[in-house]
Scaffold this active site. Structure first.
Site, PDB file in Angstrom:
ATOM      1  CD  GLU A   1      -2.769   1.290   2.439  1.00  0.00           C
ATOM      2  OE1 GLU A   1      -3.137   0.222   2.977  1.00  0.00           O
ATOM      3  OE2 GLU A   1      -3.106   2.411   2.855  1.00  0.00           O
TER       4      GLU A   1
ATOM      5  NE  ARG B   1      -1.057   8.428   4.929  1.00  0.00           N
ATOM      6  CZ  ARG B   1      -1.061   7.631   5.983  1.00  0.00           C
ATOM      7  NH1 ARG B   1      -0.162   7.769   6.925  1.00  0.00           N
ATOM      8  NH2 ARG B   1      -1.967   6.680   6.081  1.00  0.00           N
TER       9      ARG B   1
ATOM     10  CE  LYS C   1      -6.968   2.370   6.500  1.00  0.00           C
ATOM     11  NZ  LYS C   1      -5.573   2.424   6.064  1.00  0.00           N
TER      12      LYS C   1
ATOM     13  CB  THR D   1      -3.770   8.240   2.244  1.00  0.00           C
ATOM     14  OG1 THR D   1      -2.864   7.419   2.972  1.00  0.00           O
ATOM     15  CG2 THR D   1      -4.221   9.367   3.171  1.00  0.00           C
TER      16      THR D   1
END
Ligand code: 3PG
Length: 217
Positions: free
Chosen positions: A45, A49, A134, A73
């Site tokens: 993943e 960011r 998640k 994200t």
């Protein structure tokens, strides 16, 4: 991989451990990915960011095709689209917004693993036809106890808890029947990445995978 054929169930059971990566430097991406793969990890993943994130996804999709690359994200449909365009196989979001739901309904560019932390959020996402989530932030939102409580009313839901999980607590989550995999940043410590200590990262991945999992996604 042809993402149109990828399901979340397939992606999560290819875990059961997903490193959550915050990569600042593009040149660290390939050796980091190869170190994790050498330790048995298959899903990476890459969080959106850092300014480098989309370039990292593009590079990994091209240079490390054996990895399944998730964009993490992802909070807007625009980010989801950009990540898919860069080559991400799936998207992971810390939550679920009306805009993401609407994008999901009108033709998702990849599978989406949305974050949930409460029963109402879970019901909203299940209403949209989703079954894999998640659980974020896992430790802070109730940890193992919360997932056990979800299993009663929502027996069909499957989770990838992330947030506050460590090497020492991962096995407690993996032992739950509704947990398909666990994720976290502990698999790629910044100190090891900066030092180029790829062997340490491979060993960490290997040790974590040896914790096992029930793989009931
Ligand atoms: C995240 O999206 O930040 C992940 O849940 C990782 O959390 P962690 O750094 O606590 O493992």
């Amino acid at each position: 991989m042809n993402t149109s054929e990828l399901t979340l169930e397939m992606a999560l059971t290819r875990g059961p451990v997903i490193p959550v990566l915050v990569i600042d430097r593009v040149d660290e991406a390939v050796p980091l990915a190869r170190a994790l793969l050498a330790g048995g990890v298959q899903v990476l993943e890459v969080t959106l960011r850092t300014p480098a994130a989309l370039d990292v996804i593009r590079l990994l999709a091209h240079e490390v095709p054996e990895a399944l690359v998730a964009a993490g994200t992802v909070t807007t449909p625009e980010q989801w689209e950009a990540a898919a365009h860069a080559g991400a196989h799936l998207a992971v979001s810390p939550g679920l917004t009306p805009r993401l739901l609407s994008a999901l309904r009108s033709g998702a560019p990849t599978p989406l693993l949305p974050g949930v932390a409460t029963a109402s959020e879970l019901m909203t996402a299940m209403d949209a036809g989703l079954s894999h989530f998640k659980f974020f932030p896992a430790q802070q939102a109730g940890g193992v106890g919360m997932l056990k409580a979800f299993h009663g009313p929502f027996a069909d839901a499957r989770f990838c808890p992330t947030g506050g999980i460590t090497f020492d607590t991962a096995a407690n989550f993996l032992a739950l029947p509704n947990v398909a995999c666990v994720g976290g940043s502990w698999l790629a410590p910044v100190s090891a990445v900066r030092a180029g200590d790829w062997e340490r990262i491979t060993q960490l991945a290997r040790d974590t995978l040896s914790l096992g999992g029930t793989l009931t996604a």
